[in-house]
Design a protein around this motif. Structure first.
Motif, PDB file in Angstrom:
ATOM      1  N   THR A 123       0.685  -1.312  -0.075  1.00  0.00           N
ATOM      2  CA  THR A 123       0.058  -0.028  -0.003  1.00  0.00           C
ATOM      3  C   THR A 123       1.069   1.278  -0.006  1.00  0.00           C
ATOM      4  O   THR A 123       1.835   1.103   0.038  1.00  0.00           O
ATOM      5  CB  THR A 123      -0.922   0.200   1.342  1.00  0.00           C
ATOM      6  OG1 THR A 123       0.008   0.058   2.417  1.00  0.00           O
ATOM      7  CG2 THR A 123      -1.695  -1.287   1.384  1.00  0.00           C
ATOM      8  N   LYS A 124       0.234   2.369  -0.169  1.00  0.00           N
ATOM      9  CA  LYS A 124       0.941   3.683  -0.026  1.00  0.00           C
ATOM     10  C   LYS A 124       1.705   3.771   1.234  1.00  0.00           C
ATOM     11  O   LYS A 124       2.790   4.125   1.466  1.00  0.00           O
ATOM     12  CB  LYS A 124       0.120   4.941  -0.193  1.00  0.00           C
ATOM     13  CG  LYS A 124      -0.055   4.911  -1.910  1.00  0.00           C
ATOM     14  CD  LYS A 124      -0.101   6.583  -2.078  1.00  0.00           C
ATOM     15  CE  LYS A 124      -0.266   6.950  -3.555  1.00  0.00           C
ATOM     16  NZ  LYS A 124       0.655   6.390  -4.585  1.00  0.00           N
ATOM     17  N   PRO A 178       4.640   1.077   1.611  1.00  0.00           N
ATOM     18  CA  PRO A 178       5.082   0.467   0.173  1.00  0.00           C
ATOM     19  C   PRO A 178       6.119  -0.642   0.135  1.00  0.00           C
ATOM     20  O   PRO A 178       6.801  -1.133   0.951  1.00  0.00           O
ATOM     21  CB  PRO A 178       5.830   1.934  -0.259  1.00  0.00           C
ATOM     22  CG  PRO A 178       6.168   2.314   0.887  1.00  0.00           C
ATOM     23  CD  PRO A 178       5.268   1.832   1.806  1.00  0.00           C
ATOM     24  N   GLY A 194       2.723  12.516  -5.591  1.00  0.00           N
ATOM     25  CA  GLY A 194       2.909  11.057  -5.401  1.00  0.00           C
ATOM     26  C   GLY A 194       4.511  10.950  -5.197  1.00  0.00           C
ATOM     27  O   GLY A 194       4.949   9.759  -4.933  1.00  0.00           O
ATOM     28  N   GLN A 219      10.083   7.876  -2.714  1.00  0.00           N
ATOM     29  CA  GLN A 219       8.933   6.936  -2.778  1.00  0.00           C
ATOM     30  C   GLN A 219       8.299   7.341  -3.959  1.00  0.00           C
ATOM     31  O   GLN A 219       8.149   8.371  -4.573  1.00  0.00           O
ATOM     32  CB  GLN A 219       8.125   7.307  -1.622  1.00  0.00           C
ATOM     33  CG  GLN A 219       6.847   6.274  -1.560  1.00  0.00           C
ATOM     34  CD  GLN A 219       6.315   6.381  -0.075  1.00  0.00           C
ATOM     35  OE1 GLN A 219       6.858   6.814   0.878  1.00  0.00           O
ATOM     36  NE2 GLN A 219       4.976   5.674   0.068  1.00  0.00           N
ATOM     37  N   ASP A 249       5.147   5.640  -7.252  1.00  0.00           N
ATOM     38  CA  ASP A 249       4.577   4.787  -7.916  1.00  0.00           C
ATOM     39  C   ASP A 249       5.021   4.390  -9.095  1.00  0.00           C
ATOM     40  O   ASP A 249       5.098   4.834  -9.944  1.00  0.00           O
ATOM     41  CB  ASP A 249       3.029   5.082  -8.087  1.00  0.00           C
ATOM     42  CG  ASP A 249       2.144   5.140  -6.685  1.00  0.00           C
ATOM     43  OD1 ASP A 249       2.632   5.126  -5.774  1.00  0.00           O
ATOM     44  OD2 ASP A 249       0.970   5.589  -6.975  1.00  0.00           O
ATOM     45  N   PRO A 273       3.169   1.124  -5.212  1.00  0.00           N
ATOM     46  CA  PRO A 273       3.726   2.251  -4.258  1.00  0.00           C
ATOM     47  C   PRO A 273       5.207   1.381  -4.015  1.00  0.00           C
ATOM     48  O   PRO A 273       5.168   0.384  -3.308  1.00  0.00           O
ATOM     49  CB  PRO A 273       2.809   2.335  -3.267  1.00  0.00           C
ATOM     50  CG  PRO A 273       1.691   1.681  -3.773  1.00  0.00           C
ATOM     51  CD  PRO A 273       1.960   0.888  -4.392  1.00  0.00           C
ATOM     52  N   ARG A 300       9.225   2.114  -2.357  1.00  0.00           N
ATOM     53  CA  ARG A 300      10.116   3.006  -1.585  1.00  0.00           C
ATOM     54  C   ARG A 300      11.695   2.559  -1.993  1.00  0.00           C
ATOM     55  O   ARG A 300      11.740   1.401  -1.842  1.00  0.00           O
ATOM     56  CB  ARG A 300       9.938   3.230  -0.126  1.00  0.00           C
ATOM     57  CG  ARG A 300      10.654   4.269   0.490  1.00  0.00           C
ATOM     58  CD  ARG A 300      10.089   4.387   1.799  1.00  0.00           C
ATOM     59  NE  ARG A 300      11.158   5.168   2.503  1.00  0.00           N
ATOM     60  CZ  ARG A 300      11.295   5.285   4.091  1.00  0.00           C
ATOM     61  NH1 ARG A 300      10.657   4.405   4.769  1.00  0.00           N
ATOM     62  NH2 ARG A 300      12.274   6.066   4.302  1.00  0.00           N
TER      63      ARG A 300
END
Ligand code: GDP
Ligand code: GDP
Length: 486
Positions: free
Chosen positions: A193-194, A197, A230, A239, A241, A246, A248
């Motif tokens: 997930t965001k 990540p 983003g 970070q 996408d 997502p 990092r």
């Protein structure tokens, strides 16, 4: 070892003396003779209970081709960019010199944390120098005597809170590893997930193209999402996408004000490499196609495997490779021969410069992390084990057949399995390898580090099992939730 400390200052103030004291061995020679070239050196330092990496900028020759001051500046800038904390040292007996002023200016502008030390501080001859040091605008100086070991308590007192900060930071940034597996776990596998990540590290020798690669990944996104959206950037990671995943991306060596560094280090700093690996779930080892599988590349790949991280090998600068087919064959052969512990790990060719092959890299990363997260049910494992035993029964050392009774997966990220058996201490490595390779093939787990523990009837904790065999011949112990700091 969660932070690094660079000792900077002009020649002869006592940097090496302090370095030696912190490292503890007479590893670095203190040399009064001019003309001895020494560059940046790294050592494992201890001060009380603190463990850190110390970087010494010792030993500039007398000025010859370039002015001493110019080289002094460059070396200092390099050290400042590499290190988390700088210890700026002056000679309290001499007092503040114009060169000290120049270096102080660099530190004020560039360094994250500076500790000012007035060295050779033993005796009253240093009193006025210590007072002068205040004038450098770097706060209160600590009075040191590197030679006599005085003032180290003050150094410790200043380092301790910073060490805690870096420790906390490292804990926060570390991914979940060695996760206990229980069947019917509703959270498994953890979604990307965001907020959480996928953490990847790009490691490789200087000039392999790490920054170019990361910029390319970022750049593509920037086209899609605009300059800010983003994308968050901090000192050690970006970070982003990437194809809707997502991520990092860590590059502890490269992200530090890279553009300003004039000369590049020849070698990947060991501590930076280790740190990047610890932050990552998937480690991308970036090779330069022209000079692949150099000693440092092999070391970092092995380190990643030992730390239990998924590994992807990316061969860069593929755009300038002439005989691509022959080269690829050669690379695969070398990979199998030099990194048998990573058998089956993906090897992809890319051009960070043109962006070609980045889709392949993305696919390889996603596959590697899926494998790293793999969970196999106990029922599946035991059906499989029965077949394996039938195909190739375990040996009978001294006439006693080793019985393998039962198998279960205890951990994931990376996958770890426990086999209940009689005489676990007699199990030959070859049989364990047979099982590990079988697991790889039957459950689609190429490349990832697989831990296999043989456990006897009486052992309580499987992860304390006496016999542990990994795909490679490794010695690291699996245990707590997080890998322990080094
Ligand atoms: P560097 O060039 O900054 O690395 O300096 P060195 O560590 O090589 O030290 C230069 C000289 O200063 C050597 O002769 C050391 O013995 C001496 N020195 C280092 N620390 C001290 C100290 O605390 N007190 C005194 N009196 N001399 C020191
Ligand atoms: P780093 O030290 O690993 O971060 O390497 P850089 O990203 O700074 O790249 C080092 C050099 O290699 C630069 O001159 C890049 O332009 C060049 N380079 C990077 N990727 C490629 C590539 O895919 N193809 C070619 N031909 N050159 C590349």
């Amino acid at each position: 070892m969660t932070f690094s400390l660079a000792i900077v200052g002009r020649p002869n103030v006592g940097k090496s003396t302090l370095f030696n004291r912190l490292v503890g061995k007479r590893l670095a020679l203190v040399d009064d003779q001019p003309g001895v070239t020494r560059d940046l050196r790294e050592g494992a330092a201890r001060l009380g209970d603190l463990r850190f990496t110390v970087i010494d900028t010792a030993g500039l020759e007398e000025a010859t081709d370039e002015s001493l001051q110019g080289r002094m500046r460059k070396l200092t800038e390099r050290a400042v960019d590499m290190a988390d904390i700088c210890l700026f040292m002056i000679d309290a007996r001499t007092g503040v010199t114009p060169m000290d002023e120049v270096l102080a200016e660099i530190l004020r502008k560039r360094a994250k944390h500076v500790i000012l030390a007035a060295n050779k501080g033993e005796g009253s001859a240093a009193d006025s120098g210590v007072i002068e040091a205040w004038g450098l605008g770097l706060g209160e100086p600590i009075r040191l005597s590197a030679e006599h070991g005085e003032g180290l308590n003050d150094l410790y007192a200043l380092l301790m809170p910073l060490a805690d900060e870096y420790e906390e930071r490292a804990e926060e940034d570390a991914p979940e590893t060695d996760v206990d597996v229980c069947e019917d776990d509703p959270d498994a596998p953890r979604p990307i997930t965001k907020a959480k990540p996928l953490q990847i590290a790009v490691v490789g020798r200087p000039n392999a193209g790490k920054s170019t690669l990361i910029n390319q990944i970022m750049g593509e996104e920037r086209l899609l999402t605009g300059p800010e959206a983003g994308i968050t950037r901090d000192a050690i990671s970006v970070q982003v996408d990437w194809d809707d995943v997502p991520m990092r991306i860590f590059d502890t060596a490269g992200m530090r004000k890279k553009a300003k560094i004039q000369e590049k280090l020849e070698k990947l700093s060991v501590s930076d490499g280790l740190r990047a690996v610890k932050f990552a779930e998937v480690v991308v080892v970036l090779l330069d196609a022209a000079i692949p599988f150099e000693q440092q590349d092999l070391r970092i790949a092995d380190l990643a495997e030992r730390e239990g991280r998924a590994v992807v090998i990316a061969v860069n600068k593929w755009d300038v490779e002439e005989d691509k087919q022959a080269k690829l064959r050669e690379l695969r052969e070398e990979f199998t021969r030099l990194l048998p512990q990573l058998r089956g790990a993906p090897l992809v060719t890319v051009s960070a410069k043109t962006g070609k092959g980045l889709d392949r890299l993305h696919t390889a990363i996603m596959k590697a992390q899926a494998v790293w997260n793999r969970r196999v049910t106990t029922a599946q494992l035991n059906r499989w084990l029965a077949g394996m035993l039938e195909q190739h029964p375990p040996p009978a050392p001294q006439g006693k057949r080793i019985k393998l009774r039962y198998m279960t997966q205890a951990k994931t990220r990376p996958p770890g399995f426990v086999v209940m058996c009689s005489h676990p201490d007699k199990m030959p490595d070859s049989y364990s390898r047979y099982l590990v390779n079988g697991l790889r093939e039957s459950f689609d787990m190429p490349g990832t580090p697989i831990r296999l523990y043989m456990r006897g009837q009486s052992d309580k904790n499987p992860y304390k099992g006496r016999r542990k065999v990994n795909a490679g011949a490794l010695t690291k112990h699996l245990g707590k939730g997080r890998p322990s700091g080094r």
